[in-house]
Design a protein around this motif. Structure first.
Motif, mmCIF file in Angstrom:
data_model
loop_
_atom_site.group_PDB
_atom_site.id
_atom_site.type_symbol
_atom_site.label_atom_id
_atom_site.label_comp_id
_atom_site.label_asym_id
_atom_site.label_seq_id
_atom_site.Cartn_x
_atom_site.Cartn_y
_atom_site.Cartn_z
ATOM 1 N N PRO A 135 -13.647 17.145 -24.095
ATOM 2 C CA PRO A 135 -12.564 16.269 -23.644
ATOM 3 C C PRO A 135 -11.521 17.087 -22.880
ATOM 4 C CG PRO A 135 -12.298 16.785 -25.967
ATOM 5 C CD PRO A 135 -13.604 17.394 -25.546
ATOM 6 N N THR A 136 -10.962 16.491 -21.849
ATOM 7 C CA THR A 136 -9.931 17.179 -21.080
ATOM 8 C C THR A 136 -8.609 17.165 -21.832
ATOM 9 O OG1 THR A 136 -9.210 15.187 -19.900
ATOM 10 C CG2 THR A 136 -11.045 16.460 -18.933
ATOM 11 N N ALA A 137 -7.694 18.016 -21.396
ATOM 12 C CA ALA A 137 -6.357 18.035 -22.000
ATOM 13 C C ALA A 137 -5.685 16.679 -21.855
ATOM 14 C CB ALA A 137 -5.518 19.126 -21.346
ATOM 15 N N ALA A 138 -5.850 16.043 -20.689
ATOM 16 C CA ALA A 138 -5.229 14.737 -20.461
ATOM 17 C C ALA A 138 -5.784 13.685 -21.403
ATOM 18 C CB ALA A 138 -5.444 14.312 -19.006
ATOM 19 N N GLU A 139 -7.092 13.696 -21.633
ATOM 20 C CA GLU A 139 -7.702 12.723 -22.540
ATOM 21 C C GLU A 139 -7.172 12.890 -23.964
ATOM 22 O OE1 GLU A 139 -12.012 12.022 -20.331
ATOM 23 O OE2 GLU A 139 -11.742 13.743 -21.672
ATOM 24 N N LEU A 140 -7.082 14.121 -24.421
ATOM 25 C CA LEU A 140 -6.608 14.367 -25.780
ATOM 26 C C LEU A 140 -5.134 14.016 -25.933
ATOM 27 C CD1 LEU A 140 -8.436 17.739 -26.457
ATOM 28 C CD2 LEU A 140 -8.899 15.551 -27.596
ATOM 29 N N TRP A 141 -4.325 14.424 -24.959
ATOM 30 C CA TRP A 141 -2.892 14.142 -25.039
ATOM 31 C C TRP A 141 -2.650 12.633 -25.029
ATOM 32 C CZ3 TRP A 141 1.444 16.192 -26.543
ATOM 33 C CH2 TRP A 141 2.660 15.594 -26.168
ATOM 34 N N SER A 142 -3.336 11.909 -24.161
ATOM 35 C CA SER A 142 -3.151 10.459 -24.084
ATOM 36 C C SER A 142 -3.566 9.791 -25.386
ATOM 37 C CB SER A 142 -3.960 9.883 -22.919
ATOM 38 O OG SER A 142 -3.459 10.349 -21.683
ATOM 39 N N ALA A 143 -4.665 10.244 -26.002
ATOM 40 C CA ALA A 143 -5.107 9.675 -27.265
ATOM 41 C C ALA A 143 -4.114 9.984 -28.379
ATOM 42 C CB ALA A 143 -6.492 10.198 -27.624
ATOM 43 N N HIS A 144 -3.515 11.155 -28.327
ATOM 44 C CA HIS A 144 -2.489 11.525 -29.311
ATOM 45 C C HIS A 144 -1.286 10.605 -29.202
ATOM 46 C CE1 HIS A 144 0.421 13.875 -31.584
ATOM 47 N NE2 HIS A 144 1.175 13.960 -30.499
ATOM 48 N N ARG A 145 -0.839 10.394 -27.974
ATOM 49 C CA ARG A 145 0.373 9.594 -27.758
ATOM 50 C C ARG A 145 0.101 8.101 -27.978
ATOM 51 N NH1 ARG A 145 5.322 11.577 -27.541
ATOM 52 N NH2 ARG A 145 5.971 10.730 -25.511
ATOM 53 N N ARG A 146 -1.097 7.664 -27.642
ATOM 54 C CA ARG A 146 -1.427 6.239 -27.751
ATOM 55 C C ARG A 146 -1.859 5.862 -29.162
ATOM 56 N NH1 ARG A 146 -5.439 6.371 -24.455
ATOM 57 N NH2 ARG A 146 -7.003 6.562 -26.119
ATOM 58 N N ASP A 147 -2.721 6.692 -29.760
ATOM 59 C CA ASP A 147 -3.364 6.332 -31.024
ATOM 60 C C ASP A 147 -3.060 7.292 -32.171
ATOM 61 O OD1 ASP A 147 -4.677 4.221 -29.669
ATOM 62 O OD2 ASP A 147 -6.214 5.619 -28.974
#
Length: 315
Positions: free
Chosen positions: A179-191
């Protein structure tokens, strides 16, 4: 930055200041571009400074801080005249995933193949841990194909962690091996995805949400062909921005990256504009370099020199 043409894959076929082999262009032009051949040449030139430490001459460890491909190639040729694919382990120079990927990107671009580096976290090295990592994407005429230039087919068939996968066509997405950094960060912030177990293996202070957030900024820089070292720091990381401000900027950048990856019209252009208009996002002029060798310094990106504790050296 390319205006309305920034989403054209051909933009990534042009060398950056980092990927340009300069006087060593002929060496790259003579190599094959199949992913397995790129991997053989990259790992023949560069040994990972941690994973392959036992194979390295300690005197060569400072090559880990070389950031421009022409200087990486010069150091490798100085170490040995042997062909890169299959070069004896003792003849290799020190580097990391960023350097394997920069080599792959430079080789592909030298052959006019669009290529770019991606910043994220590999789930296939350590059970239960996402190791900070850089891989290459190449445009095959239809899609961006992701591969890991450190890995041969035998690793993908039996990874240290996770299910088997093709290292020359790595699956993508949040639940993928990378997973890219953007994918992980977005999942952290969203979910609320827990990011505790993402970072540098065995270095507790280099892991977790803030580390992944920093890698979003690195991912954007590499996307825009500023393929800096993983331990370079600049702009927003140095100017005293609050955590809330940095979080909000990372949210915006991660969203643009995900939309661009999804092929949303205008998203790549919006990311390019955002990068061009905010000088805090761009590693320009000079950057702070925090070497894993334990030294710190300032790197002048125009002069291509790094000052370590009062000593000026090529970077």
């Amino acid at each position: 930055m390319g205006g309305t043409e920034v989403a054209d894959p051909a933009w990534w076929a042009e060398h950056s200041a980092y990927s340009d082999p300069r006087e060593h262009a002929g060496l790259l032009a003579g190599l094959c571009t199949r992913p397995q051949d790129v991997q053989a040449a990259a790992t023949g030139l560069i040994a990972h400074y941690r994973a392959d430490a036992e194979t390295l001459d300690p005197a060569r460890l400072p090559t880990i801080d070389l950031r421009w491909l022409d200087r990486i190639l010069a150091a490798g040729l100085e170490a040995s005249p042997a062909p890169l694919p299959g070069r004896p382990h003792a003849d290799r120079i020190a580097g990391c995933c960023r350097d394997h990927t920069l080599f792959a990107v430079g080789l592909l671009r030298e052959h006019a193949v669009p290529a770019r580096s991606r910043i994220g976290f590999a789930r296939y090295f350590e059970p239960g841990f996402g190791v900070d990592h850089v891989v290459v994407e190449r445009w095959d005429g239809q899609r961006w194909v992701r591969s890991d230039p450190e890995l041969g087919a035998e690793f993908g068939a039996a990874p240290a962690a996770g299910d088997p996968f093709d290292p020359f066509d790595v699956p993508t997405g949040l639940d993928s091996p990378f997973p890219t950094a953007a994918e992980l960060w977005s999942a952290h912030r969203r979910d609320g995805l827990d990011l505790t177990d993402y970072g540098v293996a065995d270095v507790p202070q280099l892991r977790g949400r803030d580390f992944v957030r920093h890698y979003v900024f690195l991912e954007v820089a590499h996307r825009r062909r500023d393929e800096v070292l993983l331990w370079d720091v600049w702009g927003a990381a140095l100017d005293g921005a609050t955590a809330e401000e940095t979080d909000a900027t990372a949210d915006e950048l991660a969203d643009l990256l995900l939309r661009a990856d999804a092929g949303e019209p205008g998203a790549e252009e919006a990311l390019a504009r955002r990068y061009a208009e905010d000088p805090r996002l761009r590693p320009a002029g000079r950057v702070r370099t925090l070497s894993p060798l334990g030294r710190e310094g300032w790197t002048d990106l125009e002069a291509r020199t790094t000052t370590w504790d009062g000593t000026t050296r090529d970077g």
